[in-house]
Design a protein around this motif. Structure first.
Motif, mmCIF file in Angstrom:
data_model
loop_
_atom_site.group_PDB
_atom_site.id
_atom_site.type_symbol
_atom_site.label_atom_id
_atom_site.label_comp_id
_atom_site.label_asym_id
_atom_site.label_seq_id
_atom_site.Cartn_x
_atom_site.Cartn_y
_atom_site.Cartn_z
ATOM 1 N N GLY A 126 0.466 -0.591 0.224
ATOM 2 C CA GLY A 126 -0.044 -0.041 -0.031
ATOM 3 C C GLY A 126 1.239 1.014 0.086
ATOM 4 O O GLY A 126 -0.108 2.515 1.007
ATOM 5 N N GLU A 127 2.228 1.339 -0.255
ATOM 6 C CA GLU A 127 2.986 2.189 -0.917
ATOM 7 C C GLU A 127 2.356 3.404 -1.414
ATOM 8 O O GLU A 127 2.855 4.786 -1.122
ATOM 9 N N VAL A 128 1.513 3.130 -2.596
ATOM 10 C CA VAL A 128 1.065 4.518 -3.350
ATOM 11 C C VAL A 128 -0.028 5.048 -2.726
ATOM 12 O O VAL A 128 -0.275 6.502 -2.510
ATOM 13 N N ALA A 129 -1.084 4.107 -1.673
ATOM 14 C CA ALA A 129 -2.061 5.106 -1.087
ATOM 15 C C ALA A 129 -1.019 5.657 0.315
ATOM 16 O O ALA A 129 -1.502 6.945 0.263
ATOM 17 N N LEU A 130 0.300 5.026 0.978
ATOM 18 C CA LEU A 130 0.615 6.367 2.166
ATOM 19 C C LEU A 130 0.711 7.021 0.825
ATOM 20 O O LEU A 130 1.273 8.321 1.581
ATOM 21 N N ALA A 131 1.250 7.901 -0.080
ATOM 22 C CA ALA A 131 1.556 8.340 -0.845
ATOM 23 C C ALA A 131 0.949 10.181 -0.680
ATOM 24 O O ALA A 131 1.200 10.638 -0.542
ATOM 25 N N PHE A 132 -0.450 9.962 -0.896
ATOM 26 C CA PHE A 132 -1.345 10.124 -0.653
ATOM 27 C C PHE A 132 -2.403 10.839 1.267
ATOM 28 O O PHE A 132 -2.256 9.646 1.430
ATOM 29 N N ARG A 133 -1.217 11.610 1.512
ATOM 30 C CA ARG A 133 -1.967 11.882 3.079
ATOM 31 C C ARG A 133 -3.144 11.637 3.247
ATOM 32 O O ARG A 133 -4.163 12.425 3.033
ATOM 33 N N GLY A 134 -2.462 10.623 4.250
ATOM 34 C CA GLY A 134 -4.181 10.711 5.222
ATOM 35 C C GLY A 134 -5.168 9.921 4.387
ATOM 36 O O GLY A 134 -6.714 9.583 5.162
ATOM 37 N N PHE A 135 -4.883 9.284 3.600
ATOM 38 C CA PHE A 135 -6.431 8.778 2.287
ATOM 39 C C PHE A 135 -6.531 7.181 3.178
ATOM 40 O O PHE A 135 -5.485 6.521 3.881
ATOM 41 N N PRO A 136 -7.482 7.026 2.683
ATOM 42 C CA PRO A 136 -7.938 6.148 3.594
ATOM 43 C C PRO A 136 -7.182 4.555 2.793
ATOM 44 O O PRO A 136 -7.978 4.037 2.846
#
Length: 188
Positions: A126-136
Motif C-alpha cells: 500500500g505504498e502508493v496509497a500512503l503517498a496520499f497523506r491521510g488517504f484511507p
C-alpha cells in the motif's frame, strides 16, 4: 462505505504533494477546480515487472483505481472501468490500477480474467496509497481522479459505477487543458 476493507493502520501515511485526504467526494461529483490540491508523486513496479512513475502521465487526466483480486466490488467495477478506459483512451485519460494487499499471481489472474488492458501497479504493502497523506488505504475499491494539472479532482471510497465514471470524466474533459508556458518568438 460499500467496499472491502482490512484493519490496516493508515496513521503512518506520509507522502508528497499538497494533497491531504479529509473526506470522500460524493458519487458522480468532482471537487471544484479552485479547491483541488496537488497530487503527490508516486511510483512503483507494474504487474508486468516494468517500472512506472506518475511523471509518465503528466498532462493527462488520471483514473487511479485501488483494487484487490479478493475484493467482490472490484470484480464488478473493473470490467466497467475497462470499457470506459477503451472509450476514452484517445482523449488524454490514463487509467492505472493499483493492486493492493494481493499476491502477484492472483493479481495477474484477475487482470487476465477480466481482460483489463490498462496497467496496474503491484503494491502489496500500500505504498502508493500512503503517498496520499491521510488517504484511507484500508478501503478497497477506491478511485482517485487526478486532473490535467496534477490536482486531485475526486476521491471515491467505494465502487464507482460506469455511469458515474463517465459523467466525472466528461466534466474533467470539458475543463480547459493544462496551462503550459508558450515559447516566445525569437527577436528579429
Amino acid at each position: 462505505m460499500a467496499g472491502c476493507s482490512t484493519d490496516t493502520d493508515t496513521s503512518s501515511a506520509g507522502g508528497g504533494g499538497d494533497f491531504d485526504f479529509t473526506a470522500a467526494t460524493p458519487a458522480g461529483a468532482v471537487i471544484p477546480a479552485e479547491s483541488r490540491q496537488t497530487a503527490p508523486a508516486y511510483a512503483g513496479e507494474l504487474l508486468d515487472g516494468t517500472d512506472f512513475t506518475s511523471a509518465s502521465v503528466a498532462g493527462d487526466i488520471v483514473v487511479l483505481n485501488f483494487w484487490g483480486s479478493w475484493c467482490a466490488p472490484c470484480r464488478v467495477e473493473s470490467p466497467e472501468f475497462q470499457t470506459v478506459s477503451a472509450d476514452v483512451a484517445e482523449a488524454g485519460v490514463a487509467f492505472l490500477g493499483v493492486a493492493v494487499r494481493d499476491q502477484r499471481q492472483l493479481a495477474q489472474a484477475f487482470v487476465t480474467d477480466f481482460a483489463i488492458t490498462y496497467p496496474s501497479l503491484f503494491d502489496p504493502s500500500g505504498e502508493v496509497a500512503l503517498a496520499f497523506r491521510g488517504f484511507p488505504a484500508n478501503v478497497v475499491p477506491t478511485t482517485i481522479l487526478i486532473d490535467r494539472d496534477n490536482r486531485v479532482a475526486g476521491v471515491y471510497v467505494s465502487a464507482v459505477t460506469e455511469e458515474d465514471l463517465r459523467a466525472i470524466l466528461q466534466q474533467l474533459l470539458e475543463e480547459a487543458p493544462p496551462t503550459t508556458p508558450t515559447p516566445s518568438a525569437p527577436d528579429d
